[in-house]
Design a protein around this motif. Structure first.
Motif, PDB file in Angstrom:
ATOM      1  N   LEU A   7       0.853  -1.183   0.000  1.00  0.00           N
ATOM      2  CA  LEU A   7       0.000   0.000   0.000  1.00  0.00           C
ATOM      3  C   LEU A   7       0.888   1.232   0.000  1.00  0.00           C
ATOM      4  N   CYS A   8       0.479   2.231  -0.773  1.00  0.00           N
ATOM      5  CA  CYS A   8       1.238   3.481  -0.809  1.00  0.00           C
ATOM      6  C   CYS A   8       0.297   4.639  -0.519  1.00  0.00           C
ATOM      7  N   LEU A   9       0.646   5.431   0.509  1.00  0.00           N
ATOM      8  CA  LEU A   9      -0.130   6.625   0.828  1.00  0.00           C
ATOM      9  C   LEU A   9       0.644   7.852   0.372  1.00  0.00           C
ATOM     10  N   MET A  10      -0.026   8.721  -0.369  1.00  0.00           N
ATOM     11  CA  MET A  10       0.555  10.003  -0.785  1.00  0.00           C
ATOM     12  C   MET A  10      -0.229  11.117  -0.101  1.00  0.00           C
ATOM     13  N   TYR A  11       0.472  11.855   0.756  1.00  0.00           N
ATOM     14  CA  TYR A  11      -0.140  12.917   1.570  1.00  0.00           C
ATOM     15  C   TYR A  11       0.265  14.252   0.965  1.00  0.00           C
ATOM     16  N   ILE A  12      -0.698  15.048   0.498  1.00  0.00           N
ATOM     17  CA  ILE A  12      -0.422  16.282  -0.246  1.00  0.00           C
ATOM     18  C   ILE A  12      -0.858  17.489   0.576  1.00  0.00           C
ATOM     19  N   ASP A  13       0.039  18.454   0.718  1.00  0.00           N
ATOM     20  CA  ASP A  13      -0.274  19.713   1.396  1.00  0.00           C
ATOM     21  C   ASP A  13       0.204  20.864   0.508  1.00  0.00           C
ATOM     22  N   LEU A  14      -0.705  21.776   0.155  1.00  0.00           N
ATOM     23  CA  LEU A  14      -0.343  22.875  -0.744  1.00  0.00           C
ATOM     24  C   LEU A  14       0.573  23.871  -0.028  1.00  0.00           C
ATOM     25  N   ASP A  15       1.564  24.339  -0.761  1.00  0.00           N
ATOM     26  CA  ASP A  15       2.508  25.322  -0.204  1.00  0.00           C
ATOM     27  C   ASP A  15       1.955  26.737  -0.393  1.00  0.00           C
ATOM     28  N   ASP A  16       2.085  27.528   0.660  1.00  0.00           N
ATOM     29  CA  ASP A  16       1.704  28.949   0.613  1.00  0.00           C
ATOM     30  C   ASP A  16       0.257  29.150   0.143  1.00  0.00           C
ATOM     31  N   PHE A  17      -0.618  28.229   0.520  1.00  0.00           N
ATOM     32  CA  PHE A  17      -2.020  28.352   0.098  1.00  0.00           C
ATOM     33  C   PHE A  17      -2.690  29.553   0.764  1.00  0.00           C
ATOM     34  N   LYS A  18      -2.270  29.868   1.991  1.00  0.00           N
ATOM     35  CA  LYS A  18      -2.854  31.009   2.705  1.00  0.00           C
ATOM     36  C   LYS A  18      -2.587  32.316   1.959  1.00  0.00           C
ATOM     37  N   GLN A  19      -1.415  32.407   1.331  1.00  0.00           N
ATOM     38  CA  GLN A  19      -1.092  33.630   0.582  1.00  0.00           C
ATOM     39  C   GLN A  19      -2.011  33.798  -0.629  1.00  0.00           C
ATOM     40  N   ILE A  20      -2.380  32.673  -1.259  1.00  0.00           N
ATOM     41  CA  ILE A  20      -3.308  32.762  -2.402  1.00  0.00           C
ATOM     42  C   ILE A  20      -4.647  33.312  -1.935  1.00  0.00           C
ATOM     43  N   ASN A  21      -5.143  32.801  -0.806  1.00  0.00           N
ATOM     44  CA  ASN A  21      -6.411  33.300  -0.266  1.00  0.00           C
ATOM     45  C   ASN A  21      -6.316  34.776   0.110  1.00  0.00           C
ATOM     46  N   ASP A  22      -5.201  35.146   0.765  1.00  0.00           N
ATOM     47  CA  ASP A  22      -5.057  36.527   1.239  1.00  0.00           C
ATOM     48  C   ASP A  22      -4.870  37.501   0.080  1.00  0.00           C
ATOM     49  N   ASN A  23      -4.096  37.103  -0.928  1.00  0.00           N
ATOM     50  CA  ASN A  23      -3.767  38.024  -2.024  1.00  0.00           C
ATOM     51  C   ASN A  23      -4.849  38.088  -3.103  1.00  0.00           C
ATOM     52  N   SER A  34       3.666  20.083  -1.272  1.00  0.00           N
ATOM     53  CA  SER A  34       4.596  19.148  -0.632  1.00  0.00           C
ATOM     54  C   SER A  34       3.893  17.797  -0.543  1.00  0.00           C
ATOM     55  N   ILE A  35       4.562  16.762  -1.032  1.00  0.00           N
ATOM     56  CA  ILE A  35       3.933  15.437  -1.123  1.00  0.00           C
ATOM     57  C   ILE A  35       4.814  14.425  -0.416  1.00  0.00           C
ATOM     58  N   GLY A  36       4.271  13.871   0.648  1.00  0.00           N
ATOM     59  CA  GLY A  36       4.988  12.820   1.364  1.00  0.00           C
ATOM     60  C   GLY A  36       4.355  11.472   1.074  1.00  0.00           C
ATOM     61  N   SER A  37       5.182  10.459   0.907  1.00  0.00           N
ATOM     62  CA  SER A  37       4.652   9.127   0.589  1.00  0.00           C
ATOM     63  C   SER A  37       5.187   8.101   1.574  1.00  0.00           C
ATOM     64  N   SER A  38       4.320   7.150   1.922  1.00  0.00           N
ATOM     65  CA  SER A  38       4.693   6.056   2.821  1.00  0.00           C
ATOM     66  C   SER A  38       4.230   4.752   2.205  1.00  0.00           C
ATOM     67  N   VAL A  39       5.109   3.753   2.266  1.00  0.00           N
ATOM     68  CA  VAL A  39       4.807   2.446   1.676  1.00  0.00           C
ATOM     69  C   VAL A  39       4.659   1.423   2.804  1.00  0.00           C
ATOM     70  N   GLY A  66       1.868   9.161   6.732  1.00  0.00           N
ATOM     71  CA  GLY A  66       1.852  10.056   5.581  1.00  0.00           C
ATOM     72  C   GLY A  66       2.095  11.497   5.978  1.00  0.00           C
ATOM     73  N   ASP A  67       1.515  11.918   7.102  1.00  0.00           N
ATOM     74  CA  ASP A  67       1.695  13.289   7.578  1.00  0.00           C
ATOM     75  C   ASP A  67       3.163  13.550   7.925  1.00  0.00           C
ATOM     76  N   THR A  68       3.798  12.568   8.558  1.00  0.00           N
ATOM     77  CA  THR A  68       5.221  12.702   8.905  1.00  0.00           C
ATOM     78  C   THR A  68       6.073  12.819   7.639  1.00  0.00           C
ATOM     79  N   ALA A  69       5.775  11.980   6.649  1.00  0.00           N
ATOM     80  CA  ALA A  69       6.535  12.021   5.392  1.00  0.00           C
ATOM     81  C   ALA A  69       6.319  13.340   4.667  1.00  0.00           C
ATOM     82  N   MET A  70       5.103  13.886   4.738  1.00  0.00           N
ATOM     83  CA  MET A  70       4.811  15.154   4.059  1.00  0.00           C
ATOM     84  C   MET A  70       5.594  16.300   4.697  1.00  0.00           C
ATOM     85  N   TYR A  71       5.668  16.354   6.033  1.00  0.00           N
ATOM     86  CA  TYR A  71       6.423  17.427   6.689  1.00  0.00           C
ATOM     87  C   TYR A  71       7.919  17.295   6.419  1.00  0.00           C
ATOM     88  N   HIS A  72       8.401  16.074   6.323  1.00  0.00           N
ATOM     89  CA  HIS A  72       9.803  15.858   5.947  1.00  0.00           C
ATOM     90  C   HIS A  72      10.048  16.403   4.540  1.00  0.00           C
TER      91      HIS A  72
END
Length: 534
Positions: A402-418, A493-498, A513-519
């Motif tokens: 099984l492979c988990l891909m955990y995706i978190d958008l970078d600087d998404f708050k700036q898109i909302n604010d700007n 940022s995309i972290g993956s765990s197998v 997955g969350d740990t891999a994404m922050y790494h």
């Protein structure tokens, strides 16, 4: 000589013809006498009424009054037979013949086996109300055949009632709809009413409890009217369409129920007569009003109203014969209710099954909507968890990874604010659409909330994992949206765990997955232009 010979032949022919016709006459006379030899007449001893001659297989219209009634039966039978009469309303009965009390047959209705030859008997009937016993003289074989057929048909009806009760109760419990509980209560009451009316319980219990069973019979009448009124008001949506009328109908049904209890508690002729009239005409009024309202609801397009209208038309006809045209049709008097309620039960079962189908569709639609993220058009956290549980089970059975891909958008708050939240929503939808186009339909792709997305995929070998994760990272980091003709880059940022071994639960997967994404996110800050495979 010729004339003399002709005369002799003529006389001979006349004598032969006369003998033939005389023989036929005696045969007819014997046949007539053999048929006329069997007879039964019954005479009320409590009144000045003349004897009533019973015809074979035909019910008598003799009346019995409340209290003790005595009838003298005189019969001349060649092969014996059976005399039967209706049981509802009978508090007790005896058959005295030659100083001996004859025991009745084990039958739903009161029935006695009659001897062959000539005999006289005194039948005593203790009645709780004025009623028509419907004495019936039948051939023994015909009686037992018809009784078996009747009990078989009634057994099928009771089986239908029991099946409907349990089926509707189970479905009502699953769908949390009170209409199903009301329908179950109604079917139970009508089934009990017909069971007590037809007397099948007497096949298994002694006759001395007839008084108790008659009280239960009266109680079942009130409960049937009460449950039917509540059920029909709910099914036809009368509570919302005609709230005042619905309330009046329920009050009338409660009054009918109260007078049933009064008849059980008070053994008074006047009370019984008044209570009986209120019960009869009150029930007929309720059925008539609901019948008219069902027609109105059918015209408005209320679901199941047309089926209820057809069902109630049959019940209304049987009620008219039971209340207004009491002695017009013995068949309708006894079997009208049974036939009407059998057809009504079938039609209402169809109506309830339609309702079940609609509720199942609505429930599936609600569950589907509850599992999806309406902004992005992919699974939400709840829906993703369900599909991921299936993939974990598949992994445990078939092996692979099984492979988990955990995706978190970078600087998404700036898109909302700007650029505003509308542009931020557009960016989220762009990412979701890209994920749907990249992953397989068997993979679980969802949005956990905010700007976090997850993909769980099952592979048969580890060699299949890296190309897939690399392709996904490349595609997501080349996404752009346009605002006022200005391109806006979307980075993630995309972290993956197998997992080679089946994980214990969903939380274990998400945590890894969350740990891999922050790494991955930390490495991107150090090397922003480098794609790092986790």
């Amino acid at each position: 000589m010729a004339d003399e010979k002709y005369h002799k032949n003529t006389v001979s022919n006349i004598l032969q013809g006369g003998a033939k016709y005389l023989f036929l006459f005696f045969i007819c006379l014997i046949a007539f006498n053999s048929n006329a030899a069997e007879f039964c007449n019954i005479t009320p001893l409590n009144s000045q009424s003349s004897p009533s001659y019973l015809q074979l297989n035909t019910t008598s219209k003799l009346q019995a009054k409340r209290g003790a009634n005595q009838f003298q039966l005189n019969c001349l039978l060649e092969h014996g037979g059976v005399l039967s009469f209706l049981r509802p309303g009978v508090d007790g009965f005896t058959w005295q013949q030659n100083g001996v009390t004859k025991q009745p047959l084990k039958s739903a209705q009161v029935a006695f086996l009659m001897d062959s030859g000539s005999f006289s008997a005194i039948i005593t009937i203790e009645s709780k109300l004025n009623y028509t016993p419907r004495f019936k003289w039948q051939d023994t074989k015909i009686f037992f055949r018809e009784t078996q057929q009747h009990n078989l048909i009634m057994g099928a009806f009771y089986g239908l009632c029991i099946t409907l009760i349990f089926y509707v109760l189970i479905m009502g419990h699953r769908l949390h709809d009170k209409i199903f509980k009301l329908y179950s209560a109604y079917i139970f009451c009508i089934g009990s009413f017909i069971l007590l009316q037809e007397g099948q319980l007497y096949l298994f219990i002694a006759d001395h409890v007839s008084s108790l069973l008659f009280d239960l019979y009266l109680l079942s009448i009130g409960l049937t009217v009460l449950s039917a009124t509540w059920f029909m008001c709910a099914l036809l949506e009368l509570n919302s369409s005609w709230p005042k009328t619905s309330k009046v109908l329920k009050i009338m049904a409660s009054i009918v129920m109260c007078f049933c209890l009064i008849k059980i508690l008070f053994n008074n002729t006047l009370v019984w007569q008044v209570a009986g009239n209120i019960m009869a005409y009150g029930s007929l009024t309720i059925v008539t009003v609901i019948f008219v309202l069902s027609a109105q609801q059918a015209r408005k397009g209320i679901r199941e109203a047309s089926l209820v209208f057809v069902a109630l038309s049959l019940v209304l006809v049987s009620m008219i014969f039971r209340v207004l045209l009491i002695n017009q049709s013995p068949f309708m008097q006894r079997y009208g209710f049974i036939l009407a309620f059998a057809v009504e039960s079938f039609l209402l079962a169809v109506a309830v099954s339609r309702r079940i189908s609609r509720m199942r569709i609505a429930q599936r639609r609600a569950e589907t909507e509850a599992d999806y993220d309406h902004l992005c058009g992919i699974l939400n956290r709840r829906g993703w968890g369900k599909k991921s549980a299936g993939l974990i089970e598949q992994h445990a059975k078939k092996g692979g990874v099984l492979c988990l891909m955990y995706i978190d958008l970078d600087d998404f708050k700036q898109i909302n604010d700007n650029y505003g939240h509308a542009v931020g929503d557009e960016a989220l939808c762009k990412v979701a659409a890209s994920l749907k186009s990249i992953v397989r339909t068997s993979d679980a792709v969802g949005r956990l909330g905010g700007d976090e997305f997850v993909v769980l995929a099952h592979f048969y070998t580890k060699a299949q994992v890296n190309p897939k994760t690399h392709h996904l990272k490349t595609e997501l980091n080349t996404l752009t949206i346009t605002h006022n003709d200005q391109p806006i880059s979307i980075k993630a940022s995309i972290g993956s765990s197998v997992f080679s071994e089946p994980p214990k639960n969903i939380d274990e997967i998400l945590k890894a997955g969350d740990t891999a994404m922050y790494h991955e996110k930390l490495q991107r800050k150090v090397k922003p232009l480098t794609l790092v495979d986790g």
